[in-house]
Design a protein around this motif. Sequence first.
Motif, PDB file in Angstrom:
ATOM      1  N   ALA A 169       0.851  -1.183   0.000  1.00 30.02           N
ATOM      2  CA  ALA A 169       0.000   0.000   0.000  1.00 30.02           C
ATOM      3  C   ALA A 169       0.885   1.230   0.000  1.00 30.02           C
ATOM      4  O   ALA A 169       1.833   1.318   0.782  1.00 30.02           O
ATOM      5  CB  ALA A 169      -0.909   0.001   1.224  1.00 30.02           C
ATOM      6  N   HIS A 185       0.564   0.302  -4.600  1.00 29.56           N
ATOM      7  CA  HIS A 185      -0.850   0.465  -4.910  1.00 29.56           C
ATOM      8  C   HIS A 185      -1.321   1.784  -4.302  1.00 29.56           C
ATOM      9  O   HIS A 185      -1.285   1.958  -3.080  1.00 29.56           O
ATOM     10  CB  HIS A 185      -1.670  -0.703  -4.353  1.00 29.56           C
ATOM     11  CG  HIS A 185      -1.389  -2.003  -5.037  1.00 29.56           C
ATOM     12  ND1 HIS A 185      -2.333  -2.666  -5.792  1.00 29.56           N
ATOM     13  CD2 HIS A 185      -0.262  -2.768  -5.095  1.00 29.56           C
ATOM     14  CE1 HIS A 185      -1.808  -3.784  -6.275  1.00 29.56           C
ATOM     15  NE2 HIS A 185      -0.548  -3.863  -5.867  1.00 29.56           N
ATOM     16  N   THR A 211      -3.647   3.313  -3.023  1.00 23.88           N
ATOM     17  CA  THR A 211      -4.930   3.247  -2.324  1.00 23.88           C
ATOM     18  C   THR A 211      -4.837   3.836  -0.921  1.00 23.88           C
ATOM     19  O   THR A 211      -5.836   3.901  -0.207  1.00 23.88           O
ATOM     20  CB  THR A 211      -5.392   1.784  -2.200  1.00 23.88           C
ATOM     21  OG1 THR A 211      -4.357   1.020  -1.560  1.00 23.88           O
ATOM     22  CG2 THR A 211      -5.661   1.184  -3.579  1.00 23.88           C
ATOM     23  N   SER A 245      -9.319  -7.885  -3.656  1.00 26.71           N
ATOM     24  CA  SER A 245      -8.241  -7.459  -4.553  1.00 26.71           C
ATOM     25  C   SER A 245      -7.940  -8.534  -5.592  1.00 26.71           C
ATOM     26  O   SER A 245      -7.754  -8.233  -6.780  1.00 26.71           O
ATOM     27  CB  SER A 245      -6.982  -7.145  -3.745  1.00 26.71           C
ATOM     28  OG  SER A 245      -5.896  -6.834  -4.594  1.00 26.71           O
TER      29      SER A 245
END
Length: 205
Positions: free
Chosen positions: A100, A115, A117, A140
Motif C-alpha cells: 500500500a 498500490h 490506495t 483485490s
Amino acid sequence: MEISIDPDWRTRFTRTAHAVTAPERNALARAARSGRLQRVVRGVYREPPPRPPSREDSHRQLVYAHDLRTEGRRVFVSESAAALWRLPVIGTPPPIVHVADGIGGGHSSRAIMRHATGVPRDVARIDGIRVTTLGETVVSLLRTRSLAGGLAAVDSALSGIAEAGGARIAREELAVLLDREGRGMGQARLLGALADGSAGSPGRA
C-alpha cells in the motif's frame, strides 16, 4: 486481528545491517559467495531451503525479506497479502511485492509494486507482518486475477484456511465488500457470486 502461522521466520534470515564489524561483514560476504547464504533482496540473506520452494513460499520469502528491510513499516496487499494468508494463487507470482502506498509516496520499481490506495486503517498482522484483512485481500484478487485465480482464492476464504487457523470470511461480509464501485468490481461481484466455499481445493474451484 493477529495470527501466528510461522512465528520463527525471522531466525532464517540475516541482514547486512547487523554485520557491524569488519570480520562480521567479511564472514557474511564469504557465506554469500560460497552459497551458504542466498540473497533474497538487497541487504537480506537466508540459508538455502532444503528443497525447492513452492511458488507461494518463494513469494512469501520475498515478503519476509522486504518486511525485515523496512523494519515492518509496509502494509502488504494483493498477491503479497495472499501469500501470508496462505490463499491459493493460480499461476506464478511475479518476483515483486505489492504494498500500500503510504511511506512517503514514490513510484513502483522492479521489486515493489505500490498500490495508490493509501494505507488501510483496518489491517491484520500475520506473524507480525501487516497485511490487508482477509476480506480486502480476497476482493483485490477477485478484481485483478484470472477467473480460476479469483475463484480459488474466494472459495478458500469462504471455506476456512487451515494454515491460518481456520480464518474465513462470511458471505455477508464479502457481499458488503463487493458492494462498491471501482476498477474490476464488476468481475469481482461475478466471481463472488459463483463461489460457494465447497470446492475443497484450488483445482476443483
